[in-house]
Write a protein that holds these residues in place. Structure first.
Motif, PDB file in Angstrom:
ATOM      1  N   UNK A  72       0.806  -1.376  -0.049  1.00 23.88           N
ATOM      2  CA  UNK A  72      -0.079  -0.014   0.035  1.00 23.88           C
ATOM      3  C   UNK A  72       0.917   1.351  -0.036  1.00 23.88           C
ATOM      4  N   UNK A  75       2.340   2.006  -3.447  1.00 25.66           N
ATOM      5  CA  UNK A  75       1.162   2.655  -4.271  1.00 25.66           C
ATOM      6  C   UNK A  75       0.904   3.950  -3.876  1.00 25.66           C
ATOM      7  N   UNK A  76       1.168   4.231  -2.369  1.00 24.90           N
ATOM      8  CA  UNK A  76       1.082   5.969  -2.070  1.00 24.90           C
ATOM      9  C   UNK A  76       2.054   6.483  -2.533  1.00 24.90           C
ATOM     10  N   UNK A  78       3.424   6.056  -5.729  1.00 22.50           N
ATOM     11  CA  UNK A  78       2.941   6.148  -7.132  1.00 22.50           C
ATOM     12  C   UNK A  78       1.983   7.054  -7.217  1.00 22.50           C
ATOM     13  N   UNK A  79       0.978   7.176  -6.143  1.00 24.84           N
ATOM     14  CA  UNK A  79      -0.105   8.199  -6.282  1.00 24.84           C
ATOM     15  C   UNK A  79       0.775   9.568  -6.269  1.00 24.84           C
ATOM     16  N   UNK A  81       3.319  10.351  -7.455  1.00 18.64           N
ATOM     17  CA  UNK A  81       3.834  10.764  -8.922  1.00 18.64           C
ATOM     18  C   UNK A  81       2.955  10.671 -10.093  1.00 18.64           C
ATOM     19  N   UNK A  82       1.735  10.423  -9.623  1.00 16.44           N
ATOM     20  CA  UNK A  82       0.388  10.495 -10.524  1.00 16.44           C
ATOM     21  C   UNK A  82       0.566  11.705 -11.590  1.00 16.44           C
ATOM     22  N   UNK A 126     -11.058   4.337  -1.494  1.00 14.45           N
ATOM     23  CA  UNK A 126      -9.828   5.021  -1.745  1.00 14.45           C
ATOM     24  C   UNK A 126      -9.538   6.178  -1.339  1.00 14.45           C
ATOM     25  N   UNK A 129      -6.986   7.155   0.939  1.00  9.74           N
ATOM     26  CA  UNK A 129      -5.714   7.056   0.544  1.00  9.74           C
ATOM     27  C   UNK A 129      -5.283   8.445  -0.049  1.00  9.74           C
ATOM     28  N   UNK A 130      -6.173   9.181  -0.977  1.00 11.01           N
ATOM     29  CA  UNK A 130      -5.827  10.391  -1.611  1.00 11.01           C
ATOM     30  C   UNK A 130      -5.553  11.491  -0.412  1.00 11.01           C
ATOM     31  N   UNK A 133      -2.222  10.786   1.232  1.00  8.86           N
ATOM     32  CA  UNK A 133      -0.958  11.394   0.819  1.00  8.86           C
ATOM     33  C   UNK A 133      -0.942  12.918   0.704  1.00  8.86           C
TER      34      UNK A 133
END
Lengths: 544, 88
Positions: A72, A75-76, A78-79, A81-82, A126, A129-130, A133
């Protein structure tokens, strides 16, 4: 140097930096900026720090909870860097000429809303999660503008009081000590501190919280209940010495590991551990407990935002049973209500929650929840030596109903071809005066009793254990409570059943001899107390 | 440009973990544009939030398109991930 006094609930000394536990959301102000490029650079820098933090958390999680659970955080990263996410931040700064904090917060809201509006419950979740971060970036933006060196590493957590769900969320690895303005020695913060073997001081008063700041050096002396903020050299040296001596003593206690729990005259007793989550298994093994006498299953419910599924529960129970490798593991079924609340249960506010809709009363009226838990428990039973324990029993008919549900669950599993063990022991908590008084009727129906002394004391003495005004009235060694325990022990033994004590009194070494004389078969204590109780047992002589 | 249509086998659809795995693999092809098309929605295979926001469910058909350097290898890798259920 400032000195404060409260009540110490676990004897140890901690020296470190203060972190004030804040409950409020990060508040973000919108300000107008001139230099767009500078603002974008601030975002970049805050993202770099955030990325580094996440990478550290990922590494730590990888070591502690394995790759699946650690992913997780990857993936955070990666988020962070989205492209869409970053374009949104930049364009808000450019077009609205606003500060970075505001641009991140607005982007966070938009993306979180996008997830929240999806038709899939998983994706809706989710949005958290946004926000997670985004708040991290905002936090890192704020700390660089304020020029404060952020508290990192191990900290002394200071709060007004902590709710069970809040303590669950704390990064326990980094907690050196707890200091709370309110609370009593039976509060959850106190219980958690004992579980973790770290000092805690409660009831310091609210002035303390107003005075202190993040990052200040403090000494917490859990023996005396003293807290020193910005200590002088002399105090610091004295306390460092005290800490070293205490560590030495605790090390000696560790030498008792592997020794039998036997008195001088040869009476044996089992010493098990109480735990509140899978994370505590390490402490159980480290302190050489003979088994788990109380595994509080509530954490599965407190940590979740919805009812934990059978599979989720199965994974947790299986892990505990397998980690204990054939040693006894007693899991207590759901014990919420009263002071432990879970939002999605939608329980009504009650006038008198301690006497209200809680524990087995919820399970026996909402049997869907109860059956899910029992199915998971029985399915897990093939992986070790399981006992199931039911809380808040007051009558024979409750036990009859529970056993009927257990039989139903077993019949269903058999029909579905799912395995379970036939050797699961069923026991009840003796934590109401009613259960102790009719223990002669209850003993034939079950395999064991376990005395929950915290609730038994509160119900027998009619004293609210969370009310610090009543601490002076609460005699934890009250003869009435001890007589009820003796009564339950005698009735258990007459019926060839065993009895344990899993409340806080089990760790009270001034009562160990009395419990041994009652013939108590097992004491279940916080992991950090196992060896202390063993030492007491080994120094006790019942022959005279 | 190369394309391939696959069917999602993951019971829970393309949730966080598979989306993350796909992004990690596709970033190894920096000069190749890989996109996913599922129903009305399209997402870049390197944008984790877009992929998740597409809400790709089990059983749905996804058209993968790759264009650029090493496009066949990128497409094969993406298709392989989907077809093997991202190791779940």
């Amino acid at each position: 140097m400032n000195k404060y006094k409260g009540k110490g609930v676990y004897g140890a000394v901690a020296i470190g930096k203060i972190s004030v536990y804040k409950r409020q959301e990060l508040s973000v102000k919108r300000t107008r900026i001139e230099d767009v490029e500078a603002e974008k650079k601030r975002v970049e820098r805050a993202k770099e720090i955030s990325n580094q933090e996440l990478s550290d958390i990922y590494e730590k999680a990888l070591r502690e909870v394995g790759e699946t659970n650690a992913q997780i955080f990857e993936i955070h990263m990666m988020m962070l860097e989205d492209e869409d996410y970053n374009e949104s931040i930049s364009s808000i700064i450019e077009t609205q000429l606003v500060n970075a904090e505001y641009a991140v917060a607005l982007t966070s809201d938009n993306f979180a809303q996008m997830f929240a509006s999806m038709d899939d419950a998983y994706m809706q979740a989710r949005s958290a999660d946004v926000r997670d971060i985004s708040n991290r970036i905002i936090k890192n933006l704020s700390s660089d503008s304020a020029g404060m060196d952020g508290v990192s590493g191990k900290m002394i957590v200071c709060a007004d009081d902590l709710a069970p769900s809040e303590t669950v969320a704390l990064d326990k690895e980094n907690v050196l000590a707890f200091v709370t303005a309110y609370g009593s020695s039976n509060s959850h913060t106190a219980i958690l501190a004992r579980n973790m073997n770290i000092p805690a001081i409660i009831g310091v008063g609210e002035n303390f919280l107003n005075d202190i700041k993040d990052g200040e050096l403090a000494i917490v002396d859990g023996f005396t209940g003293d807290i020193y903020v910005n200590p002088d050299e002399e105090t610091l040296h004295a306390m460092e010495k005290k800490q070293a001596e205490d560590n030495e003593k605790k090390k000696l206690l560790l030498e008792l590991k592997g020794k039998e729990n036997v008195t001088i005259d040869g009476t044996k007793i089992k010493i098990f551990a109480n735990i509140g989550g899978v994370d505590n298994i390490g402490a159980v093994l480290l302190n050489d407990a003979g088994g788990i006498g109380l595994f509080r299953s509530e954490f599965l419910y407190l940590e979740n935002s919805d009812y934990p599924t059978e599979e989720q529960q199965l994974i947790a129970y299986r892990k505990v049973l397998e980690s204990m490798a054939g040693k006894k593991v007693i899991i207590r079924t759901l014990d919420i209500g009263a002071d432990k609340q879970v939002d999605y249960f939608n329980l009504d506010k009650e006038e008198n929650p301690a006497l209200g809709y809680r524990a087995i009363r919820i399970c026996l009226t909402r049997t869907d929840i109860f059956k899910t838990q029992l199915r998971a428990l029985y399915r897990a039973s093939v992986y070790g030596n399981l006992g199931i324990m039911f809380p808040m029993i007051t009558s024979v008919s409750e036990v009859e109903k529970i056993k009927a549900v257990c039989d139903e669950v077993k019949a269903e599993l058999k029909e579905e071809g799912l395995e379970y063990s036939e050797n699961v022991e069923l026991g009840i908590m003796i934590e109401t005066p009613a259960a102790a008084v009719i223990s002669d009727l209850l003993a034939p129906m079950v395999d064991f009793f376990s005395v929950g002394t915290n609730d038994l004391t509160q119900y027998t003495l009619a004293i609210d254990r969370q009310n610090r005004m009543l601490e002076g009235f609460c005699d934890t060694h009250h003869e009435a409570v001890l007589r009820l325990i003796k009564m339950a022990a005698d009735n258990a033994h007459k019926n060839g059943k065993w009895i344990g004590i899993c409340g806080e009194l089990a760790a009270d070494t001034s009562l160990t001899e009395q419990f041994l004389r009652m013939g108590i078969d097992e004491l279940s204590v916080s992991p950090g107390f196992v060896l202390k109780v063993r030492s007491q047992v080994r120094n006790t002589d019942l022959s005279h | 440009m190369v394309t391939k249509t696959i069917e999602v086998v993951n019971a829970q659809g393309i949730h966080m973990r598979p989306a993350g795995m796909l992004v990690a693999e596709m970033k190894k092809f920096p000069n190749c544009n890989v996109t996913l098309k599922c129903g009305e929605k399209t997402a870049k295979a390197t944008a984790v939030m877009q992929i998740m926001a597409s809400g790709i469910k089990c059983g749905s058909k996804v058209e993968i398109t790759a264009e650029g350097e090493n496009e066949q290898a990128a497409l094969d890798k993406a298709a392989e991930l989907f077809e093997t259920g991202f190791g779940e």
